[in-house]
Design an enzyme around this catalytic site. Structure first.
Site, short mmCIF file in Angstrom:
data_model
loop_
_atom_site.label_atom_id
_atom_site.label_comp_id
_atom_site.label_asym_id
_atom_site.label_seq_id
_atom_site.Cartn_x
_atom_site.Cartn_y
_atom_site.Cartn_z
N VAL A 82 0.85 -1.19 0.00
CA VAL A 82 0.00 0.00 0.00
C VAL A 82 0.88 1.24 0.00
O VAL A 82 1.79 1.38 0.81
CB VAL A 82 -0.93 0.01 1.23
CG1 VAL A 82 -1.75 1.31 1.26
CG2 VAL A 82 -1.85 -1.20 1.21
N LYS A 83 0.60 2.13 -0.92
CA LYS A 83 1.42 3.33 -1.12
C LYS A 83 0.71 4.52 -0.47
O LYS A 83 -0.43 4.84 -0.83
CB LYS A 83 1.61 3.55 -2.61
CG LYS A 83 2.74 4.45 -3.02
CD LYS A 83 2.86 4.40 -4.55
CE LYS A 83 3.97 5.26 -5.09
NZ LYS A 83 3.98 5.23 -6.56
N VAL A 84 1.39 5.17 0.48
CA VAL A 84 0.81 6.32 1.17
C VAL A 84 1.77 7.50 1.06
O VAL A 84 2.99 7.31 0.97
CB VAL A 84 0.53 6.02 2.66
CG1 VAL A 84 -0.45 4.86 2.80
CG2 VAL A 84 1.81 5.73 3.43
#
Length: 216
Positions: A82-84
Site C-alpha cells: 500500500v502506497k501512502v
C-alpha cells in the site's frame, strides 16, 4: 539492486517479467487512469504477473480514509504494497497498516528527515524522488546517500526505493550508493540496455559471420 518498473501497462510488465527484469512494480492513480480501467482490476492483473511487491496508492488524504483504502487494496493480492504519501496522516496510516502485517511504501519523500520518520513508522519501503529534487535545484542522489547511510547506521529494515529516476545515471548512482531498489519507467529501462558500442560491435560480428560457413 532490485528492478522495479513504474507503470500500469500490463503488456510492458509481462514483457519485462519474461526477460527477468521485474522484481516489483510501482503504480499511482495517474498511471492507472491512463489505462482507462478500474484500479482493482489492474492491480490484480499486475500482481498475477509478478510475485514481487506491487505498489498501489491510496487516494484519500485523511487517516481514516487512507486506512480503509489501504485495507481494501491489500485484499486484492498478498503482494500488494500500500502506497501512502509522506504526510502526518500517511505516517499514521503506515504505522497502523504495518502493525497489521501489510507492506507499505511511503512515497513523495524529499528529505532524509522525512525518510527517517517513515522508517520509524514501520515502512517497508520509502521512496525518495530524485528527479524532482534535481528539478528543484537540489541533489537527488545526495538525498539517497543520506537515507541509505542513516538506515545503515541504525539498522532499519525499511528499504530505500529510489524513485523519479529520469535516466541511466540516476540508476547507476543509486546502485553504487546502495539503494535497495529503483523504480523506473520503461523508457529508462530500455536506455539501460542500449549502448552505441554494443550496436557497432554486433554489426561487425554479423558482417564477419557472413564470411564463414553457416553454423547449422
Amino acid at each position: 539492486m532490485k528492478f522495479f518498473v513504474d507503470t500500469a501497462e500490463v503488456s510492458e510488465i509481462r514483457s519485462l517479467a519474461e526477460a527477468g527484469l521485474v522484481d516489483g512494480v510501482t503504480t499511482n492513480p495517474s498511471l492507472i487512469a491512463k489505462s482507462g480501467r478500474r484500479m482493482a482490476e489492474v492491480i490484480a492483473e499486475i500482481c498475477a504477473i509478478t510475485p514481487g511487491p506491487v505498489s498501489a496508492e491510496v487516494t484519500a488524504t485523511d487517516h481514516d480514509g487512507m486506512l480503509a483504502e489501504g485495507r481494501f487494496l491489500r485484499g486484492i493480492a498478498s503482494n500488494v504494497a500500500v502506497k501512502v504519501p509522506l504526510t502526518e496522516a500517511g505516517l499514521r496510516t503506515c504505522r497502523a497498516l504495518s502493525a497489521e502485517g501489510t507492506m507499505v511504501n511511503v512515497t513523495l519523500c524529499f528529505s532524509a528527515a522525512q525518510a527517517l520518520l517513515a522508517a520509524k513508522a514501520g515502512a517497508t519501503y520509502v521512496s525518495p524522488f530524485v528527479g524532482r529534487v534535481d528539478d528543484a535545484a537540489g541533489d537527488g542522489m545526495d538525498l539517497v546517500l543520506q537515507v541509505v547511510t542513516i538506515f545503515r547506521n541504525y539498522g532499519f529494515s525499511t528499504q530505500v526505493l529510489t524513485a523519479s529516476v529520469r535516466h541511466p545515471v540516476h540508476f547507476v548512482q543509486a546502485a553504487m550508493i546502495g539503494s535497495h531498489a529503483a523504480t523506473m519507467p520503461l523508457k529508462v529501462i530500455k536506455q539501460l540496455i542500449k549502448h552505441p558500442l554494443t550496436d557497432v560491435g554486433l554489426a561487425q560480428f554479423l558482417a564477419d559471420a557472413k564470411k564463414i560457413p553457416e553454423l547449422v
